[in-house]
Design an enzyme around this catalytic site. Sequence first.
Site, mmCIF file in Angstrom:
data_model
loop_
_atom_site.group_PDB
_atom_site.id
_atom_site.type_symbol
_atom_site.label_atom_id
_atom_site.label_comp_id
_atom_site.label_asym_id
_atom_site.label_seq_id
_atom_site.Cartn_x
_atom_site.Cartn_y
_atom_site.Cartn_z
ATOM 1 N N HIS A 7 -8.087 1.466 1.857
ATOM 2 C CA HIS A 7 -7.932 1.150 3.282
ATOM 3 C C HIS A 7 -8.794 2.087 4.148
ATOM 4 C CE1 HIS A 7 -4.935 -0.940 6.177
ATOM 5 N NE2 HIS A 7 -6.112 -0.772 6.753
ATOM 6 N N GLU A 29 0.836 -1.195 0.000
ATOM 7 C CA GLU A 29 0.000 0.000 0.000
ATOM 8 C C GLU A 29 0.874 1.249 0.000
ATOM 9 O OE1 GLU A 29 -2.854 -0.146 3.173
ATOM 10 O OE2 GLU A 29 -3.676 -2.077 2.527
#
Length: 528
Positions: free
Chosen positions: A282, A264
């Site tokens: 997220h 990420e």
Amino acid sequence: MAINILISDPLSEDGIYPLRQEKKLDLNIVIDTGLTPDELKAKIKDFDVLLVRSQTKVTRDIIEAADNLKLIGRAGVGVDNIDLDAATEKGIIVVNAPDGNTNSAAEHTTAMIMALARHIPHAHMSLQEGRWDRKKFVGVELKNKTLGVIGFGRIGQEVAHRAKGNRMDVIAYDPFLTAEKAEKLGVDFGSVEDVVKVADFITVHTPLLKETKHMISKEIFALMKDGVRIINCARGGIIDEEALYDAIVEGKVAGAALDVMEEEPFVGNRLLELPQVIATPHLGASTIEAQESVAVDVSHDILSYFNIGTVRNPVNMPSIPKDIIAKIEPFFDLGEKLGAFVSRLSDAAVEEINLYFAGELANFDVRPLTNNTVKGLLKRNLGNHVNNVNARYLAERNTIKINEHKTTTAKGFLNSITVELVTATETHKVTGTLLNGLGARIVKVDEYVIDVVPEGHLLFIKHTDKPGAIGRVGTLLAEKDINIATMQVGRSNQGGDAIMMLSVDNHIENVDFLKAQDNIFDAKTIDL
């Protein structure tokens, strides 16, 4: 005397409202966000409390510079940004807010399930692009579908509750889920394989551990129904992304909804190129209420600590009286390793843990040692989230009974610790001791007497005591280029059941080649 509190990350003002309203304590609250590590290191000297989110990295250097720091509060769940060892060594309690984002994460998961079922993101995008594609976005109903929940902790249970509201059937897997607990919660339960074979939708809610990394693998995808839909709002890495990509392209998986991925930010991930995939960056805990809730929880723990000396959500070990530590500290590592060892002897849900302290240990308050041993046992499934302080709480939350037993008779040893694990179908136990000048030893496994150093890569084998059994194992390991460092053998009686305990140079990923032998009925790798 004023209690100085430094807030170094942006927090909801409503979240710190309990601190603002406190009347009994003289609190001096300083909000100073965006500090560099050097600036924080210089500033922290005068503060009793540090309150952070995820941006501030509370390193050993900063903790060692904190001459007055008594408590670190993390407004959230993860404490990866805090050096827990350094905090513990300095007697600083670390607290977090493990329940604050439960509802937020469960709602986001539910939203992703619905969006996936009805193609909502892609249908919206189509309208934005000037198209009216009603036929292209025919969805499926959730009613009478089966939701498989892998990981049935707080969030998994909340998702299941919402799914049942949509008249879905629910089947769950969790290492601590028993038949009695599943019946009480109104769900079916089984192994990971059982769950994925029958589920129409599968959502994962486990921590990311060595055991759970890529647990949804190519082999697991092969067991699923054609047209299954996958949701991951937990941790990137639980699902093997390469296997997921292939399963979507091949038509096994009809769609995937992902809030997390292994790397990420995951902009540019090739999964996002597939029309069957929807994703969010997220956002599971990103609600106004969750951000407020975690700050409120930590604020209450700060007040509780300074008012009554206790906290609700500690994540490290608070100070223990020096006279107790001096007596039991040498056994901490042994207890943790015994717990870790016995946890590998069964894959069934643990119902009870019995700890037997024998010899001079029986004269001391061994509760800290119990917590450390339980931590070692639970870490297999809970990872680093479990620690000396919260081990007992986490065990009780998973309906695991913990019993302490003491006897001054140690049967041949000055001291010994026995850890017994009880499931619905079996019981296993392991005994260890500290030998003067020789260190820790495992001296008994179930009813078999052995002498093994509890460290490194161990191979535990149950077999029939027949001529050639030991030599055959040696040959099989040699064929796999696995080097044996030591070997111990224990048996119940001649020609009966027996065990081998081998220490080997490297971790053995797969022991099926040993289990395939006629006289071997179990083999497990245990890394300590």
